[in-house]
Motif scaffolding. Structure first.
Motif, PDB file in Angstrom:
ATOM      1  N   ASN A  92       0.811  -1.218   0.000  1.00 19.89           N
ATOM      2  CA  ASN A  92       0.000   0.000   0.000  1.00 19.89           C
ATOM      3  C   ASN A  92       0.846   1.271   0.000  1.00 19.89           C
ATOM      4  O   ASN A  92       0.432   2.294  -0.537  1.00 19.89           O
ATOM      5  CB  ASN A  92      -0.905  -0.024   1.237  1.00 19.89           C
ATOM      6  CG  ASN A  92      -1.447   1.339   1.576  1.00 19.89           C
ATOM      7  OD1 ASN A  92      -2.368   1.844   0.937  1.00 19.89           O
ATOM      8  ND2 ASN A  92      -0.883   1.969   2.605  1.00 19.89           N
ATOM      9  N   ALA A  93       2.016   1.226   0.609  1.00 16.53           N
ATOM     10  CA  ALA A  93       2.833   2.431   0.765  1.00 16.53           C
ATOM     11  C   ALA A  93       3.198   3.025  -0.593  1.00 16.53           C
ATOM     12  O   ALA A  93       3.495   2.303  -1.547  1.00 16.53           O
ATOM     13  CB  ALA A  93       4.104   2.119   1.549  1.00 16.53           C
ATOM     14  N   GLY A  94       3.161   4.336  -0.664  1.00 16.34           N
ATOM     15  CA  GLY A  94       3.530   5.017  -1.897  1.00 16.34           C
ATOM     16  C   GLY A  94       4.020   6.419  -1.605  1.00 16.34           C
ATOM     17  O   GLY A  94       3.840   6.939  -0.500  1.00 16.34           O
ATOM     18  N   ILE A 112      13.942   8.799  -9.991  1.00 20.49           N
ATOM     19  CA  ILE A 112      14.739   7.844  -9.218  1.00 20.49           C
ATOM     20  C   ILE A 112      14.069   7.529  -7.882  1.00 20.49           C
ATOM     21  O   ILE A 112      13.907   6.362  -7.511  1.00 20.49           O
ATOM     22  CB  ILE A 112      16.160   8.398  -9.010  1.00 20.49           C
ATOM     23  CG1 ILE A 112      16.881   8.500 -10.358  1.00 20.49           C
ATOM     24  CG2 ILE A 112      16.948   7.512  -8.041  1.00 20.49           C
ATOM     25  CD1 ILE A 112      18.168   9.277 -10.317  1.00 20.49           C
ATOM     26  N   LEU A 113      13.658   8.567  -7.148  1.00 21.28           N
ATOM     27  CA  LEU A 113      13.029   8.349  -5.853  1.00 21.28           C
ATOM     28  C   LEU A 113      11.675   7.669  -5.999  1.00 21.28           C
ATOM     29  O   LEU A 113      11.344   6.746  -5.244  1.00 21.28           O
ATOM     30  CB  LEU A 113      12.870   9.683  -5.118  1.00 21.28           C
ATOM     31  CG  LEU A 113      12.324   9.627  -3.694  1.00 21.28           C
ATOM     32  CD1 LEU A 113      13.221   8.770  -2.798  1.00 21.28           C
ATOM     33  CD2 LEU A 113      12.187  11.033  -3.107  1.00 21.28           C
ATOM     34  N   SER A 114      10.894   8.106  -6.981  1.00 25.14           N
ATOM     35  CA  SER A 114       9.567   7.509  -7.196  1.00 25.14           C
ATOM     36  C   SER A 114       9.667   6.036  -7.532  1.00 25.14           C
ATOM     37  O   SER A 114       8.895   5.211  -7.021  1.00 25.14           O
ATOM     38  CB  SER A 114       8.829   8.249  -8.319  1.00 25.14           C
ATOM     39  OG  SER A 114       8.579   9.593  -7.981  1.00 25.14           O
ATOM     40  N   VAL A 120      10.274  -0.418  -7.231  1.00 29.99           N
ATOM     41  CA  VAL A 120      11.286  -1.410  -6.859  1.00 29.99           C
ATOM     42  C   VAL A 120      10.984  -2.034  -5.494  1.00 29.99           C
ATOM     43  O   VAL A 120      11.042  -3.267  -5.346  1.00 29.99           O
ATOM     44  CB  VAL A 120      12.698  -0.792  -6.876  1.00 29.99           C
ATOM     45  CG1 VAL A 120      13.743  -1.860  -6.538  1.00 29.99           C
ATOM     46  CG2 VAL A 120      13.003  -0.177  -8.231  1.00 29.99           C
ATOM     47  N   ALA A 121      10.661  -1.215  -4.491  1.00 29.79           N
ATOM     48  CA  ALA A 121      10.411  -1.762  -3.154  1.00 29.79           C
ATOM     49  C   ALA A 121       9.254  -2.770  -3.145  1.00 29.79           C
ATOM     50  O   ALA A 121       9.405  -3.880  -2.630  1.00 29.79           O
ATOM     51  CB  ALA A 121      10.167  -0.635  -2.153  1.00 29.79           C
ATOM     52  N   PRO A 122       8.075  -2.430  -3.715  1.00 33.24           N
ATOM     53  CA  PRO A 122       6.997  -3.431  -3.707  1.00 33.24           C
ATOM     54  C   PRO A 122       7.315  -4.681  -4.510  1.00 33.24           C
ATOM     55  O   PRO A 122       6.921  -5.789  -4.127  1.00 33.24           O
ATOM     56  CB  PRO A 122       5.794  -2.684  -4.295  1.00 33.24           C
ATOM     57  CG  PRO A 122       6.326  -1.460  -4.921  1.00 33.24           C
ATOM     58  CD  PRO A 122       7.594  -1.126  -4.214  1.00 33.24           C
ATOM     59  N   ILE A 123       8.058  -4.524  -5.603  1.00 30.69           N
ATOM     60  CA  ILE A 123       8.396  -5.710  -6.387  1.00 30.69           C
ATOM     61  C   ILE A 123       9.419  -6.572  -5.648  1.00 30.69           C
ATOM     62  O   ILE A 123       9.365  -7.814  -5.704  1.00 30.69           O
ATOM     63  CB  ILE A 123       8.896  -5.302  -7.793  1.00 30.69           C
ATOM     64  CG1 ILE A 123       7.722  -4.752  -8.615  1.00 30.69           C
ATOM     65  CG2 ILE A 123       9.537  -6.477  -8.504  1.00 30.69           C
ATOM     66  CD1 ILE A 123       6.569  -5.751  -8.836  1.00 30.69           C
ATOM     67  N   SER A 158       3.499   9.028 -11.793  1.00 31.58           N
ATOM     68  CA  SER A 158       2.683   8.274 -12.742  1.00 31.58           C
ATOM     69  C   SER A 158       3.492   7.202 -13.458  1.00 31.58           C
ATOM     70  O   SER A 158       3.015   6.084 -13.674  1.00 31.58           O
ATOM     71  CB  SER A 158       2.023   9.218 -13.754  1.00 31.58           C
ATOM     72  OG  SER A 158       2.998   9.926 -14.499  1.00 31.58           O
ATOM     73  N   ALA A 159       4.732   7.526 -13.808  1.00 30.72           N
ATOM     74  CA  ALA A 159       5.570   6.539 -14.492  1.00 30.72           C
ATOM     75  C   ALA A 159       5.904   5.368 -13.580  1.00 30.72           C
ATOM     76  O   ALA A 159       5.914   4.209 -14.007  1.00 30.72           O
ATOM     77  CB  ALA A 159       6.837   7.205 -15.012  1.00 30.72           C
ATOM     78  N   SER A 160       6.178   5.661 -12.307  1.00 33.35           N
ATOM     79  CA  SER A 160       6.519   4.578 -11.373  1.00 33.35           C
ATOM     80  C   SER A 160       5.337   3.656 -11.132  1.00 33.35           C
ATOM     81  O   SER A 160       5.505   2.443 -10.975  1.00 33.35           O
ATOM     82  CB  SER A 160       7.030   5.155 -10.054  1.00 33.35           C
ATOM     83  OG  SER A 160       6.023   5.881  -9.370  1.00 33.35           O
ATOM     84  N   LYS A 161       4.129   4.210 -11.125  1.00 37.90           N
ATOM     85  CA  LYS A 161       2.939   3.372 -10.956  1.00 37.90           C
ATOM     86  C   LYS A 161       2.661   2.551 -12.222  1.00 37.90           C
ATOM     87  O   LYS A 161       2.236   1.391 -12.141  1.00 37.90           O
ATOM     88  CB  LYS A 161       1.727   4.239 -10.608  1.00 37.90           C
ATOM     89  CG  LYS A 161       1.742   4.765  -9.181  1.00 37.90           C
ATOM     90  CD  LYS A 161       1.663   3.633  -8.157  1.00 37.90           C
ATOM     91  CE  LYS A 161       1.485   4.153  -6.746  1.00 37.90           C
ATOM     92  NZ  LYS A 161       1.395   3.060  -5.747  1.00 37.90           N
TER      93      LYS A 161
END
Length: 245
Positions: A92-94, A112-114, A120-123, A158-161
């Motif tokens: 859930n964290a974003g 990079i941060l997004s 990366v973290a959820p995957i 948006s790109a990270s999602k």
């Protein structure tokens, strides 16, 4: 309507200190689940933990800054050390990076941060727990996505999602017949710390939609579920609608 009985199963919720993560944790405690709560700092999780304990559920708290990918590895090791089987995960964290009217000058660090936090973290969490779930023959992972569109002002977010969406669907395609599912849920724009006070939806409106894949059958896999389509419904009725469509 057949519903997965999750009583006494362990559920990991990232970003559980407030907002949608807190609501998810409490909802799952109401259904009889034990909780592992993630937040940036343990002290921020105390209120959620107390709410979970009111349902006589066990709770563990873990802290981690998700932009620190080495810290994510450490968090996963600490969860393993608890000696419990994590059967359900809500990534859930974003993090929503700054809004740039002059989007042609979007800073590189926005991406990079997004990507670190939202992709990366959820995957990494998925990669860590999916083999264990597959070996046991049961697991549910729900990755929170977004319906943001036509907003180059928020390109990093948006790109990270979008990247998370692609990776989730591709991973889900490898899970057929395993008893494990991986799905996306979009809560829409809600009045959380991330969404801000002018969002059109109250956080509570995202339930029960946010949790549906945790209780659904194995055929609900690799799907993108819009939580607002199930607002004001009972869990049972919402599951019936999801499975039907």
């Amino acid at each position: 309507m057949n519903m997965q009985n999750l009583k006494d199963r362990w559920v990991l919720v990232t970003g559980a200190s407030r907002g949608l993560g807190e609501l998810i944790a409490i909802f799952m405690a109401e259904q009889g689940c034990h909780l592992i709560l993630h937040g940036r700092e343990i002290k921020n999780l105390e209120n959620t933990a107390e709410a979970v304990r009111k349902y006589n559920r066990k709770v563990h708290m873990v802290s981690c800054e998700l932009s620190d990918l080495t810290a994510v590895d450490g968090m996963l090791q600490s969860i393993d050390s608890l000696g419990v089987d994590v059967d359900v995960i809500f990534n859930n964290a974003g993090y929503q990076i700054g809004y740039h009217e002059n989007y042609y000058n979007t800073p590189d660090d926005d991406f990079i941060l997004s990507y670190k936090i939202n992709t990366v973290a959820p995957i990494k969490i998925c990669y860590h727990f999916l083999p264990k779930m597959t070996e046991r023959g049961f697991g549910r992972i729900i990755n929170t996505t977004s319906d943001i569109a036509n907003e180059p002002q928020q390109a990093g977010y948006s790109a990270s999602k979008a990247a998370l969406d692609k990776l989730t669907v591709d991973l889900a395609g490898k899970l057929s017949g395993t008893g494990v599912t991986l799905n996306l849920v979009n809560p829409s724009w809600c009045q959380t710390d991330l969404g801000g006070p002018y969002a059109p939806h109250k956080p509570e409106s995202a339930l029960p939609g946010l949790v549906l894949p945790a209780f659904s059958s194995e055929k609900i896999n690799g799907q993108r579920i819009n939580a607002q389509e199930y607002r004001d419904m009972t869990l049972s009725d919402a599951l019936g609608k999801l499975e039907k469509h």
